[in-house]
Design a protein around this motif. Structure first.
Motif, PDB file in Angstrom:
ATOM      1  N   MET A   1       0.844  -1.185   0.000  1.00  0.00           N
ATOM      2  CA  MET A   1       0.000   0.000   0.000  1.00  0.00           C
ATOM      3  C   MET A   1       0.885   1.242   0.000  1.00  0.00           C
ATOM      4  SD  MET A   1      -3.055   1.071   2.644  1.00  0.00           S
ATOM      5  CE  MET A   1      -4.209  -0.150   2.026  1.00  0.00           C
ATOM      6  N   THR A   2       0.536   2.209  -0.811  1.00  0.00           N
ATOM      7  CA  THR A   2       1.307   3.444  -0.925  1.00  0.00           C
ATOM      8  C   THR A   2       1.083   4.313   0.304  1.00  0.00           C
ATOM      9  OG1 THR A   2       1.058   3.373  -3.323  1.00  0.00           O
ATOM     10  CG2 THR A   2       1.715   5.473  -2.360  1.00  0.00           C
ATOM     11  N   ALA A   3       2.176   4.750   0.926  1.00  0.00           N
ATOM     12  CA  ALA A   3       2.105   5.622   2.101  1.00  0.00           C
ATOM     13  C   ALA A   3       2.180   7.078   1.656  1.00  0.00           C
ATOM     14  CB  ALA A   3       3.241   5.310   3.060  1.00  0.00           C
ATOM     15  N   VAL A   4       1.173   7.843   2.041  1.00  0.00           N
ATOM     16  CA  VAL A   4       1.080   9.253   1.670  1.00  0.00           C
ATOM     17  C   VAL A   4       1.058  10.090   2.944  1.00  0.00           C
ATOM     18  CG1 VAL A   4      -0.338  11.018   0.537  1.00  0.00           C
ATOM     19  CG2 VAL A   4      -0.272   8.686  -0.386  1.00  0.00           C
ATOM     20  N   LYS A   5       1.844  11.160   2.936  1.00  0.00           N
ATOM     21  CA  LYS A   5       1.788  12.130   4.036  1.00  0.00           C
ATOM     22  C   LYS A   5       1.478  13.489   3.447  1.00  0.00           C
ATOM     23  CE  LYS A   5       4.310   9.880   7.624  1.00  0.00           C
ATOM     24  NZ  LYS A   5       5.288  10.026   8.695  1.00  0.00           N
ATOM     25  N   ILE A   6       0.500  14.139   4.069  1.00  0.00           N
ATOM     26  CA  ILE A   6       0.079  15.472   3.661  1.00  0.00           C
ATOM     27  C   ILE A   6       0.352  16.417   4.824  1.00  0.00           C
ATOM     28  CG2 ILE A   6      -1.860  16.928   2.958  1.00  0.00           C
ATOM     29  CD1 ILE A   6      -3.262  14.268   2.038  1.00  0.00           C
ATOM     30  N   VAL A   7       1.212  17.389   4.608  1.00  0.00           N
ATOM     31  CA  VAL A   7       1.474  18.428   5.598  1.00  0.00           C
ATOM     32  C   VAL A   7       0.730  19.664   5.137  1.00  0.00           C
ATOM     33  CG1 VAL A   7       3.241  19.923   6.610  1.00  0.00           C
ATOM     34  CG2 VAL A   7       3.738  17.494   6.210  1.00  0.00           C
ATOM     35  N   PHE A   8      -0.063  20.271   6.048  1.00  0.00           N
ATOM     36  CA  PHE A   8      -0.814  21.454   5.652  1.00  0.00           C
ATOM     37  C   PHE A   8      -0.718  22.551   6.710  1.00  0.00           C
ATOM     38  CE2 PHE A   8      -3.954  19.588   8.419  1.00  0.00           C
ATOM     39  CZ  PHE A   8      -4.640  20.683   8.948  1.00  0.00           C
ATOM     40  N   SER A   9      -0.923  23.769   6.241  1.00  0.00           N
ATOM     41  CA  SER A   9      -1.024  24.925   7.114  1.00  0.00           C
ATOM     42  C   SER A   9      -2.267  25.694   6.710  1.00  0.00           C
ATOM     43  CB  SER A   9       0.217  25.810   6.983  1.00  0.00           C
ATOM     44  OG  SER A   9       0.112  26.927   7.840  1.00  0.00           O
ATOM     45  N   SER A  10      -3.050  26.098   7.708  1.00  0.00           N
ATOM     46  CA  SER A  10      -4.305  26.781   7.411  1.00  0.00           C
ATOM     47  C   SER A  10      -4.661  27.726   8.551  1.00  0.00           C
ATOM     48  CB  SER A  10      -5.417  25.744   7.228  1.00  0.00           C
ATOM     49  OG  SER A  10      -6.606  26.338   6.775  1.00  0.00           O
ATOM     50  N   THR A  11      -5.144  28.910   8.210  1.00  0.00           N
ATOM     51  CA  THR A  11      -5.657  29.813   9.236  1.00  0.00           C
ATOM     52  C   THR A  11      -7.151  30.042   9.060  1.00  0.00           C
ATOM     53  OG1 THR A  11      -5.067  31.760   7.947  1.00  0.00           O
ATOM     54  CG2 THR A  11      -3.491  31.046   9.608  1.00  0.00           C
ATOM     55  N   ALA A  31      -4.743   4.263  -0.788  1.00  0.00           N
ATOM     56  CA  ALA A  31      -3.472   4.693  -0.204  1.00  0.00           C
ATOM     57  C   ALA A  31      -3.624   4.799   1.312  1.00  0.00           C
ATOM     58  CB  ALA A  31      -3.051   6.038  -0.781  1.00  0.00           C
ATOM     59  N   ASP A  32      -2.524   4.610   2.008  1.00  0.00           N
ATOM     60  CA  ASP A  32      -2.465   4.799   3.456  1.00  0.00           C
ATOM     61  C   ASP A  32      -2.059   6.252   3.695  1.00  0.00           C
ATOM     62  OD1 ASP A  32      -2.286   4.381   6.208  1.00  0.00           O
ATOM     63  OD2 ASP A  32      -0.212   3.687   6.074  1.00  0.00           O
ATOM     64  N   VAL A  33      -2.963   7.059   4.258  1.00  0.00           N
ATOM     65  CA  VAL A  33      -2.768   8.505   4.324  1.00  0.00           C
ATOM     66  C   VAL A  33      -2.650   8.995   5.764  1.00  0.00           C
ATOM     67  CG1 VAL A  33      -3.679  10.742   3.597  1.00  0.00           C
ATOM     68  CG2 VAL A  33      -4.236   8.699   2.289  1.00  0.00           C
ATOM     69  N   GLU A  34      -1.698   9.892   5.969  1.00  0.00           N
ATOM     70  CA  GLU A  34      -1.579  10.600   7.239  1.00  0.00           C
ATOM     71  C   GLU A  34      -1.560  12.085   6.934  1.00  0.00           C
ATOM     72  OE1 GLU A  34       1.315  11.108  11.143  1.00  0.00           O
ATOM     73  OE2 GLU A  34       1.836   9.636   9.615  1.00  0.00           O
ATOM     74  N   VAL A  35      -2.416  12.835   7.623  1.00  0.00           N
ATOM     75  CA  VAL A  35      -2.491  14.280   7.450  1.00  0.00           C
ATOM     76  C   VAL A  35      -1.901  14.931   8.699  1.00  0.00           C
ATOM     77  CG1 VAL A  35      -4.031  16.252   7.092  1.00  0.00           C
ATOM     78  CG2 VAL A  35      -4.546  14.056   6.008  1.00  0.00           C
ATOM     79  N   ILE A  36      -0.967  15.862   8.487  1.00  0.00           N
ATOM     80  CA  ILE A  36      -0.258  16.485   9.588  1.00  0.00           C
ATOM     81  C   ILE A  36      -0.454  17.992   9.531  1.00  0.00           C
ATOM     82  CG2 ILE A  36       2.019  16.845  10.641  1.00  0.00           C
ATOM     83  CD1 ILE A  36       2.235  14.094   8.460  1.00  0.00           C
ATOM     84  N   ASP A  37      -0.985  18.554  10.607  1.00  0.00           N
ATOM     85  CA  ASP A  37      -1.171  19.994  10.735  1.00  0.00           C
ATOM     86  C   ASP A  37       0.173  20.618  11.090  1.00  0.00           C
ATOM     87  OD1 ASP A  37      -1.808  22.624  11.598  1.00  0.00           O
ATOM     88  OD2 ASP A  37      -3.766  21.969  12.337  1.00  0.00           O
ATOM     89  N   GLU A  48       9.966  10.780   5.972  1.00  0.00           N
ATOM     90  CA  GLU A  48      10.915   9.664   5.957  1.00  0.00           C
ATOM     91  C   GLU A  48      10.272   8.346   5.526  1.00  0.00           C
ATOM     92  OE1 GLU A  48      14.230   7.606   8.892  1.00  0.00           O
ATOM     93  OE2 GLU A  48      13.028   9.264   9.622  1.00  0.00           O
ATOM     94  N   ASP A  49       9.098   8.042   6.036  1.00  0.00           N
ATOM     95  CA  ASP A  49       8.455   6.760   5.719  1.00  0.00           C
ATOM     96  C   ASP A  49       7.285   6.916   4.741  1.00  0.00           C
ATOM     97  OD1 ASP A  49       6.870   8.075   7.542  1.00  0.00           O
ATOM     98  OD2 ASP A  49       6.515   6.337   8.822  1.00  0.00           O
ATOM     99  N   ALA A  50       7.306   7.981   3.956  1.00  0.00           N
ATOM    100  CA  ALA A  50       6.250   8.220   2.967  1.00  0.00           C
ATOM    101  C   ALA A  50       6.753   7.880   1.567  1.00  0.00           C
ATOM    102  CB  ALA A  50       5.806   9.678   3.005  1.00  0.00           C
ATOM    103  N   ASP A  51       5.845   7.387   0.738  1.00  0.00           N
ATOM    104  CA  ASP A  51       6.127   7.190  -0.681  1.00  0.00           C
ATOM    105  C   ASP A  51       5.765   8.442  -1.475  1.00  0.00           C
ATOM    106  OD1 ASP A  51       6.830   4.373  -0.415  1.00  0.00           O
ATOM    107  OD2 ASP A  51       4.691   4.062  -0.013  1.00  0.00           O
ATOM    108  N   VAL A  52       4.693   9.114  -1.011  1.00  0.00           N
ATOM    109  CA  VAL A  52       4.203  10.329  -1.650  1.00  0.00           C
ATOM    110  C   VAL A  52       4.174  11.435  -0.597  1.00  0.00           C
ATOM    111  CG1 VAL A  52       2.256  11.423  -2.833  1.00  0.00           C
ATOM    112  CG2 VAL A  52       2.798   9.016  -3.295  1.00  0.00           C
ATOM    113  N   CYS A  53       4.787  12.571  -0.924  1.00  0.00           N
ATOM    114  CA  CYS A  53       4.922  13.707  -0.015  1.00  0.00           C
ATOM    115  C   CYS A  53       4.138  14.891  -0.575  1.00  0.00           C
ATOM    116  CB  CYS A  53       6.384  14.103   0.116  1.00  0.00           C
ATOM    117  SG  CYS A  53       7.523  12.730   0.397  1.00  0.00           S
ATOM    118  N   VAL A  54       3.198  15.409   0.220  1.00  0.00           N
ATOM    119  CA  VAL A  54       2.363  16.513  -0.246  1.00  0.00           C
ATOM    120  C   VAL A  54       2.413  17.649   0.771  1.00  0.00           C
ATOM    121  CG1 VAL A  54       0.019  17.239  -0.868  1.00  0.00           C
ATOM    122  CG2 VAL A  54       0.806  14.929  -1.446  1.00  0.00           C
TER     123      VAL A  54
END
Length: 146
Positions: A1-11, A31-37, A48-54
């Motif tokens: 399974m593809t590991a995806v990490k999404i880093v976001f900033s929002s106000t 996909a296996d997704v992790e969203v990081i604020d 580090e452990d992501a296949d796709v970096c957003v």
């Protein structure tokens, strides 16, 4: 399974909403997704452990990277992301800031280029909140990254 990490900033919630849409679309494609604020102190090894970096970001002021992403942005070009795929989404207001519309997204794309990661999709620039055709654009963005 593809590991995806999404880093976001929002106000205002616009970019957070974009991150949620991305998460749903990645999950729909198994996909296996992790969203990081970014408020949770994003560090250099976040991908580090992501296949796709957003990165999903708004542009602060007259073209600046948001404060809570500044350290990460400055460190990003020195991180080795060879073998990974990246994509960037920006939200902005072209009426209020025509000369700086989604500049932080453009800056993040340039920073990613130095990491050795492969650009998986063109940077997406969204006017304020994602709606209507923006959703289709984000779906295509996700599909291209996988």
């Amino acid at each position: 399974m593809t590991a995806v990490k999404i880093v976001f900033s929002s106000t205002t919630g616009n970019t957070e909403g974009i991150a949620e849409i991305l998460e749903e679309e990645f999950q729909a494609l198994d996909a296996d997704v992790e969203v990081i604020d970014a408020d949770d102190d994003v560090d250099e090894d976040v991908f580090e452990d992501a296949d796709v970096c957003v990165v999903a970001t708004y542009t602060d002021g007259d073209g600046e990277v948001p404060f809570n992403l500044q350290e990460f942005y400055e460190a990003l070009p020195d991180i080795d992301l060879a073998g990974k795929v990246y994509g960037v989404v920006g939200s902005g207001d072209s009426e209020l800031y025509p000369d700086a519309f989604c500049q932080a997204a453009v800056d993040f794309e340039a920073a990613f280029e130095a990491t050795g990661a492969t650009k998986g999709a063109d940077t997406v620039k969204i006017e304020n909140a994602a709606e209507g055709d923006d959703i289709d654009t984000l779906k295509a963005f996700v599909a291209a990254l996988l």
